[in-house]
Design an enzyme around this catalytic site. Structure first.
Site, mmCIF file in Angstrom:
data_model
loop_
_atom_site.group_PDB
_atom_site.id
_atom_site.type_symbol
_atom_site.label_atom_id
_atom_site.label_comp_id
_atom_site.label_asym_id
_atom_site.label_seq_id
_atom_site.Cartn_x
_atom_site.Cartn_y
_atom_site.Cartn_z
ATOM 1 N N LYS A 83 0.844 -1.194 0.000
ATOM 2 C CA LYS A 83 0.000 0.000 0.000
ATOM 3 C C LYS A 83 0.880 1.245 0.000
ATOM 4 C CE LYS A 83 -4.363 1.055 2.335
ATOM 5 N NZ LYS A 83 -5.036 0.955 3.636
HETATM 6 O O1 G3P Z 1 -9.199 1.999 4.670
HETATM 7 C C1 G3P Z 1 -9.013 3.301 5.122
HETATM 8 C C2 G3P Z 1 -9.666 3.479 6.430
HETATM 9 O O2 G3P Z 1 -8.911 2.877 7.441
HETATM 10 C C3 G3P Z 1 -9.971 4.877 6.779
HETATM 11 O O3 G3P Z 1 -11.128 4.836 7.513
HETATM 12 O O4 G3P Z 1 -12.791 5.639 9.085
HETATM 13 O O5 G3P Z 1 -10.362 6.214 9.403
HETATM 14 O O6 G3P Z 1 -11.679 7.257 7.573
HETATM 15 P P1 G3P Z 1 -11.510 6.052 8.442
#
Ligand code: G3P
Length: 220
Positions: A83
């Protein structure tokens, strides 16, 4: 749509793996840090639980170092997808690693133009963040629709992974938009099962059956 879990927590992964519906895992430096083990160690244990694409993110920020780190991560297990953040250096590293046959997931994507660059660099997966766009009053799902349209127009093979999914409606709308993959926290995956009519219907089925075939204390 493939379902990925967005977690590095082994208990959550084991629980969801038992359901037989998890196609892969996404991690990021924040999720790895929460578990308290170095990325190599944590990701190796994840690979033992889930047989599917496992995204492991570099923490280097300069292309040369990203490439080196990415090659190291790819060696951990055949299922590792490297990634990389959607920066100039990240795209340069994506081009180099893709040419070497290493699969990449380009993350922190917030625009159709960024997704176009990732596809041109040979990304295996693009990760647009739906919830974080919603957080700033932009419609995150529009980005998923835009990227699916752009990739469809030109036949790019890069898979669209709908990320930063915060609730079941995000999952449903991603599937309707044609995302190849949706990644979500365990809590959101667990919520997908729920429907009050399922609970009510099952309760009624069991009560009806018991009325005829079961008497108090005995089951035929
Ligand atoms: O896959 C990306 C994710 O971890 C981000 O999620 O909820 O932190 O915006 P969030």
């Amino acid at each position: 749509m493939k379902i990925f879990l967005d977690t590095a927590n082994l208990d959550e992964l084991r629980k969801a793996a038992a359901w037989g519906i998890v196609d892969g895992v996404t991690t990021n430096p924040s999720l790895i840090a929460k578990e308290g083990r170095p990325i190599e160690e944590q990701v190796r244990m994840i690979c033992d639980i889930i047989d599917g694409d496992i995204s492991a993110e570099v923490v280097a920020t300069e292309s040369k170092a990203m490439i080196e780190e990415g090659r190291g991560l790819a060696k951990i297990h055949k299922n590792i997808v490297v990634k990389l953040p959607l920066t100039r250096d990240g795209i340069q590293a994506c081009s180099a690693l893709s040419k070497d046959g290493i699969r990449t997931n380009v993350t922190l994507c917030f625009s159709g133009n960024q997704a176009l660059l990732a596809a041109k660099a040979g990304a295996y997966i693009i990760s647009p963040f739906v919830g974080r766009l919603d957080d700033i009053s932009a419609v995150g799902m529009d980005l998923i629709r835009d990227i699916c349209l752009i990739y469809g127009n030109y036949g790019y093979k890069t898979q669209v992974l709908s990320a930063s999914l915060r609730h079941p409606l995000h999952v449903l709308d991603s599937a309707k938009a044609g995302a190849h993959i949706g990644t979500m926290p365990f809590k959101v995956l667990d919520m997908l099962f729920n429907h009050p009519l399922t609970d009510k219907g099952l309760d009624q089925f069991l009560k009806d059956y018991a009325k005829v075939f079961q008497t108090a204390g005995s089951v035929r």
